[in-house]
Design a protein around this motif. Structure first.
Motif, PDB file in Angstrom:
ATOM      1  N   ARG A  17       0.753  -1.237   0.127  1.00 59.37           N
ATOM      2  CA  ARG A  17      -0.090  -0.090  -0.012  1.00 59.37           C
ATOM      3  C   ARG A  17       0.831   1.253  -0.076  1.00 59.37           C
ATOM      4  NH1 ARG A  17      -2.987  -2.991   3.978  1.00 59.37           N
ATOM      5  NH2 ARG A  17      -2.102  -1.819   5.432  1.00 59.37           N
ATOM      6  N   LEU A  18       1.988   1.198   0.751  1.00 59.53           N
ATOM      7  CA  LEU A  18       2.691   2.354   0.757  1.00 59.53           C
ATOM      8  C   LEU A  18       3.457   2.699  -0.654  1.00 59.53           C
ATOM      9  CD1 LEU A  18       4.564   4.539   2.060  1.00 59.53           C
ATOM     10  CD2 LEU A  18       6.089   2.886   2.989  1.00 59.53           C
ATOM     11  N   LEU A  19       3.929   1.661  -1.200  1.00 62.08           N
ATOM     12  CA  LEU A  19       4.722   1.796  -2.376  1.00 62.08           C
ATOM     13  C   LEU A  19       3.498   2.301  -3.414  1.00 62.08           C
ATOM     14  CD1 LEU A  19       6.588  -1.411  -2.507  1.00 62.08           C
ATOM     15  CD2 LEU A  19       7.474   0.926  -2.421  1.00 62.08           C
ATOM     16  N   ALA A  20       2.245   1.585  -3.439  1.00 64.21           N
ATOM     17  CA  ALA A  20       1.142   2.149  -4.309  1.00 64.21           C
ATOM     18  C   ALA A  20       1.074   3.613  -4.085  1.00 64.21           C
ATOM     19  CB  ALA A  20      -0.081   1.310  -4.174  1.00 64.21           C
ATOM     20  N   ALA A  21       0.835   4.120  -3.009  1.00 59.17           N
ATOM     21  CA  ALA A  21       0.528   5.496  -2.753  1.00 59.17           C
ATOM     22  C   ALA A  21       1.859   6.453  -3.159  1.00 59.17           C
ATOM     23  CB  ALA A  21       0.426   5.808  -1.022  1.00 59.17           C
ATOM     24  N   LEU A  22       2.976   5.958  -3.091  1.00 62.38           N
ATOM     25  CA  LEU A  22       4.328   6.867  -3.435  1.00 62.38           C
ATOM     26  C   LEU A  22       4.211   6.873  -5.085  1.00 62.38           C
ATOM     27  CD1 LEU A  22       7.229   5.450  -0.861  1.00 62.38           C
ATOM     28  CD2 LEU A  22       5.779   7.655  -0.890  1.00 62.38           C
ATOM     29  N   ALA A  23       3.849   5.752  -5.659  1.00 59.87           N
ATOM     30  CA  ALA A  23       4.072   5.644  -7.238  1.00 59.87           C
ATOM     31  C   ALA A  23       3.000   6.384  -7.821  1.00 59.87           C
ATOM     32  CB  ALA A  23       3.912   4.103  -7.551  1.00 59.87           C
ATOM     33  N   ALA A  24       1.848   6.518  -7.030  1.00 56.07           N
ATOM     34  CA  ALA A  24       0.670   7.437  -7.540  1.00 56.07           C
ATOM     35  C   ALA A  24       1.104   8.690  -7.886  1.00 56.07           C
ATOM     36  CB  ALA A  24      -0.637   7.069  -6.722  1.00 56.07           C
ATOM     37  N   HIS A  25       2.003   9.139  -7.327  1.00 55.94           N
ATOM     38  CA  HIS A  25       2.406  10.768  -7.369  1.00 55.94           C
ATOM     39  C   HIS A  25       3.685  11.008  -7.619  1.00 55.94           C
ATOM     40  CE1 HIS A  25      -1.493  11.667  -5.131  1.00 55.94           C
ATOM     41  NE2 HIS A  25      -1.130  10.365  -4.573  1.00 55.94           N
ATOM     42  N   PRO A  26       4.046  11.609  -8.854  1.00 52.09           N
ATOM     43  CA  PRO A  26       5.015  12.315  -9.541  1.00 52.09           C
ATOM     44  C   PRO A  26       5.901  13.273  -8.490  1.00 52.09           C
ATOM     45  CG  PRO A  26       3.520  13.280 -10.753  1.00 52.09           C
ATOM     46  CD  PRO A  26       2.852  12.370  -9.794  1.00 52.09           C
ATOM     47  N   ASP A  27       5.118  13.650  -7.739  1.00 50.71           N
ATOM     48  CA  ASP A  27       5.839  14.965  -6.946  1.00 50.71           C
ATOM     49  C   ASP A  27       6.728  14.474  -6.022  1.00 50.71           C
ATOM     50  OD1 ASP A  27       6.443  17.291  -5.772  1.00 50.71           O
ATOM     51  OD2 ASP A  27       4.544  18.023  -5.386  1.00 50.71           O
TER      52      ASP A  27
END
Length: 226
Positions: A17-27
């Motif tokens: 879940r953490l990786l998905a949240a990080l990957a979802a945002h380019p900023d």
């Protein structure tokens, strides 16, 4: 953190879940906010769970995911804004007198409620947890070595984190930060920083903490796993 240790499956799900949240945002700034929010929502007692999640990512075969997390820590180091956990200052926490077994209530908020605490990044947190008396029971050397070497391996995925983190630790080692570190801890942080910045392996970096300074007296500690 509650007394119930998260299962391996729960940790893997949390890492996903953490990786998905990080990957979802380019900023990268937003990614840092996500990382800090996760650590904050776990609370002070739950910071070891945050470290466990990082270790799960470090143990994975997903180099891209590791770089994503490490790069986010690189941003945090550049801003001097690491997702941290709080440990009590070294002189603040005292164990009860006497030789009788310790009850769980001895480590309650009432016992440590007045102990000043300071926020520490992942590497500093593990080092202090292993070396100093805090509100937590001591982290044993084998568990410390494994967890620390995994963190170093993870952060090495980012050129920025690999460069900036040892610099921060070296600076910490030169400063007496309001009783946050004992002299022995500062010496070992300095040894860790030197080993890391010289390009030694993650295991050698962890060993630099264990090998430097005077040996600890194990009779003074109650050993606890991560």
């Amino acid at each position: 953190m509650s007394s119930q240790v998260p299962t391996p499956e729960a940790l893997r799900q949390a890492a996903t879940r953490l990786l998905a949240a990080l990957a979802a945002h380019p900023d990268p700034e937003y990614r840092l906010a996500v990382l800090k929010r996760v650590a904050r929502r776990l609370g002070e007692d739950g910071y070891p769970t945050f470290l466990r999640v990082l270790n799960v990512i470090a143990e994975s075969d997903d180099a891209a995911a590791q770089r994503l997390v490490a790069d986010t820590f690189g941003v945090a180091l550049r801003r001097m804004d690491l997702p941290g956990g709080a440990l009590s200052s070294w002189g603040a926490a005292r164990l009860p007198e006497g030789g009788s077994p310790l009850a769980a209530s001895a480590f309650s908020g009432r016992f440590f409620g007045a102990a000043p605490r300071r926020s520490l990044g992942p590497v500093e947190y593990l080092t202090v947890w292993h070396l100093q008396r805090t509100q937590r029971q001591e982290l044993g050397a084998p568990v410390f070595r494994r967890a620390m070497s995994q963190l170093i391996s993870l952060f090495n995925r980012s050129d920025e984190a690999r460069s900036l983190y040892p610099q921060k630790l070296a600076a910490d080692a030169q400063n007496e930060l309001e009783g946050g570190y004992t002299r022995a801890t500062r010496e070992r942080l300095g040894a860790l920083a030197a080993a890391w910045s010289s390009g030694q392996s993650p295991e050698q970096v962890a060993d630099a903490v264990l090998a430097s300074g005077a040996p600890l007296d194990p009779r003074a500690w109650v050993v606890h796993d991560l």
